[in-house]
Design an enzyme around this catalytic site. Structure first.
Site, PDB file in Angstrom:
ATOM      1  N   TYR A  97       0.835  -1.207   0.000  1.00  0.00           N
ATOM      2  CA  TYR A  97       0.000   0.000   0.000  1.00  0.00           C
ATOM      3  C   TYR A  97       0.866   1.251   0.000  1.00  0.00           C
ATOM      4  O   TYR A  97       2.043   1.220   0.387  1.00  0.00           O
ATOM      5  CB  TYR A  97      -0.956   0.012   1.197  1.00  0.00           C
ATOM      6  CG  TYR A  97      -0.293   0.271   2.537  1.00  0.00           C
ATOM      7  CD1 TYR A  97      -0.209   1.557   3.062  1.00  0.00           C
ATOM      8  CD2 TYR A  97       0.243  -0.772   3.287  1.00  0.00           C
ATOM      9  CE1 TYR A  97       0.390   1.794   4.292  1.00  0.00           C
ATOM     10  CE2 TYR A  97       0.835  -0.547   4.504  1.00  0.00           C
ATOM     11  CZ  TYR A  97       0.918   0.747   5.003  1.00  0.00           C
ATOM     12  OH  TYR A  97       1.518   0.985   6.213  1.00  0.00           O
ATOM     13  N   CYS A  98       0.258   2.352  -0.440  1.00  0.00           N
ATOM     14  CA  CYS A  98       0.891   3.678  -0.353  1.00  0.00           C
ATOM     15  C   CYS A  98      -0.133   4.634   0.245  1.00  0.00           C
ATOM     16  O   CYS A  98      -1.007   4.209   1.014  1.00  0.00           O
ATOM     17  CB  CYS A  98       1.417   4.138  -1.713  1.00  0.00           C
ATOM     18  SG  CYS A  98       0.173   4.295  -3.010  1.00  0.00           S
ATOM     19  N   TRP A  99      -0.063   5.904  -0.082  1.00  0.00           N
ATOM     20  CA  TRP A  99      -0.972   6.876   0.533  1.00  0.00           C
ATOM     21  C   TRP A  99      -2.408   6.697   0.054  1.00  0.00           C
ATOM     22  O   TRP A  99      -3.341   6.579   0.837  1.00  0.00           O
ATOM     23  CB  TRP A  99      -0.473   8.294   0.255  1.00  0.00           C
ATOM     24  CG  TRP A  99      -1.461   9.370   0.581  1.00  0.00           C
ATOM     25  CD1 TRP A  99      -2.009  10.288  -0.276  1.00  0.00           C
ATOM     26  CD2 TRP A  99      -2.039   9.678   1.862  1.00  0.00           C
ATOM     27  NE1 TRP A  99      -2.883  11.122   0.373  1.00  0.00           N
ATOM     28  CE2 TRP A  99      -2.921  10.765   1.695  1.00  0.00           C
ATOM     29  CE3 TRP A  99      -1.901   9.112   3.132  1.00  0.00           C
ATOM     30  CZ2 TRP A  99      -3.659  11.311   2.747  1.00  0.00           C
ATOM     31  CZ3 TRP A  99      -2.636   9.660   4.186  1.00  0.00           C
ATOM     32  CH2 TRP A  99      -3.491  10.743   3.991  1.00  0.00           C
ATOM     33  N   SER A 105       2.300   2.339  -4.848  1.00  0.00           N
ATOM     34  CA  SER A 105       2.031   0.927  -4.530  1.00  0.00           C
ATOM     35  C   SER A 105       1.776   0.129  -5.798  1.00  0.00           C
ATOM     36  O   SER A 105       2.138  -1.063  -5.873  1.00  0.00           O
ATOM     37  CB  SER A 105       0.844   0.806  -3.577  1.00  0.00           C
ATOM     38  OG  SER A 105      -0.326   1.381  -4.137  1.00  0.00           O
ATOM     39  N   TYR A 126      -3.272   3.893   2.454  1.00  0.00           N
ATOM     40  CA  TYR A 126      -3.307   4.233   3.879  1.00  0.00           C
ATOM     41  C   TYR A 126      -4.509   5.114   4.203  1.00  0.00           C
ATOM     42  O   TYR A 126      -5.108   4.993   5.278  1.00  0.00           O
ATOM     43  CB  TYR A 126      -2.017   4.941   4.294  1.00  0.00           C
ATOM     44  CG  TYR A 126      -2.092   5.535   5.679  1.00  0.00           C
ATOM     45  CD1 TYR A 126      -1.891   4.748   6.802  1.00  0.00           C
ATOM     46  CD2 TYR A 126      -2.421   6.880   5.868  1.00  0.00           C
ATOM     47  CE1 TYR A 126      -1.997   5.270   8.087  1.00  0.00           C
ATOM     48  CE2 TYR A 126      -2.534   7.420   7.141  1.00  0.00           C
ATOM     49  CZ  TYR A 126      -2.330   6.615   8.244  1.00  0.00           C
ATOM     50  OH  TYR A 126      -2.449   7.135   9.496  1.00  0.00           O
TER      51      TYR A 126
END
Length: 352
Positions: A97-99, A105, A126
């Site tokens: 995952y990323c932001w 991601s 996130y």
């Protein structure tokens, strides 16, 4: 199944503890503020690189920025694979995952999937996770709490530690917050986590408890150091059944001398904290306490702090804030030995 599999957090949650690795590809500073429980940080752009690419987007154009960013991302992903993932078997199951679940991601997940791993990418990243946690913490937990109450130094934290070690369900908010919950409660060797990281840890503990068994927790105030306890959790705790832990003042002084040894070795730091009490006790009283600290009369100082500050504050607040305290189960400790705390812990579990 085609990989990478793109899933919402609600769909990931039942499998969250089954992933072999949870990979947060955000920058180190983003990761430090908060992250999914158990995640490792494998940034596809570090903080400096993220600023560089972002500046190019604004000052040059998106195309030039994407070229530079792609080269950096590719190099970083290659390094992570070489350093951390080459030994993983074919059935290794990572969550990435990323932001917001976008390019960062997506890049990592695409390459891991092309290698052949059954990778899942968190849709919404996130941000989606955080929204879920916020919503969950706004709901009263469907748990049966047993709130351990007691004056400062009565051994509440030690009892929680022993209960946990003996197999009981324990929510130790002070341990999660890295703070002992009073004006002298900061831990000099351990800074407090961020508010978001604290809430993640609280949510993670709550979700793993068995609702059919009691959860032991200390009678905290709304803040532990600089961190706020989620309001719905606080309300549930304050309405719960109470345990009144009692210990003689002489033993409380002994216990505090052990638990706050760092202050007895550093009177200057102790005095700086005592200055926070000037508005409550006046300059003359604080001056006397400074003198006791500076002259090494720590036991006298602790005795006076209990008698003149902590105990009156406790008595003013406990009945008002914990509505079942008048019906509390009384547990008396006759000593502060490990055996005394273990006997109390087993008695509580047997009678819960």
């Amino acid at each position: 199944m085609k990989y990478p599999e793109l899933l919402r957090f609600e769909d990931v949650l039942p499998r969250l503890d089954q992933f072999d690795t949870i990979i947060d590809v955000r920058s180190p500073s983003e990761f430090a503020l908060d992250h999914l429980p158990g995640a490792i940080n494998c940034p596809v752009l570090d903080d400096e690189q993220r600023i560089k690419v972002g500046t190019m987007y604004k000052q040059v154009n998106a195309f030039e920025a994407k070229k530079v960013g792609a080269a950096l991302v590719a190099r970083n992903i290659a390094r992570h694979i070489e350093d951390r993932f080459l030994d993983k078997p074919r059935d290794w199951k990572p969550l990435v995952y990323c932001w917001r679940g976008g390019n960062r991601s997506g890049s990592m997940a695409h390459i891991l999937a092309k290698i052949g791993w059954p990778v899942v990418q968190l849709d919404g990243g996130y941000k989606a996770y955080r929204n879920y946690v916020n919503g969950a913490l706004e709901q009263a937990p469907a748990l049966s709490f047993r709130v351990i109450c007691g004056t400062t130094g009565s051994g509440k934290s030690r009892l929680l530690e022993v209960l946990h070690a003996d197999g009981a369900q324990v929510l130790d908010l002070e341990q999660l917050a890295a703070h002992r919950g009073s004006v002298l409660g900061n831990l000099p060797s351990q800074p407090q986590p961020t508010q978001k990281a604290f809430e993640t840890m609280v949510w993670d503990r709550l979700r793993k408890f068995d609702p059919s068994r009691p959860v032991f927790v200390e009678s905290e105030s709304k803040k532990v150091g600089q961190l706020r306890v989620p309001a719905a959790l606080m309300d549930t705790m304050r309405a719960a059944a109470c345990i009144s832990l009692q210990l003689s003042r002489a033993n409380r002084v002994r216990l505090l001398m052990e638990d706050y040894a760092h202050f007895t070795q550093d009177p200057a730091t102790l005095n700086a904290q005592l200055d926070c009490l000037v508005s409550l006790h006046g300059h003359e009283k604080i001056k006397r306490w400074h003198e006791l600290a500076n002259s090494g009369q720590m036991e006298v100082l602790v005795e006076e702090l209990l008698a003149e500050h902590y105990d009156p504050a406790y008595l003013r607040s406990i009945d008002r804030n914990f509505v079942q305290f008048d019906k509390a189960q009384v547990v008396e400790l006759d000593d502060i030995t490990p055996d005394a705390f273990l006997a109390a812990a087993r008695h509580l579990q047997a009678t819960a």
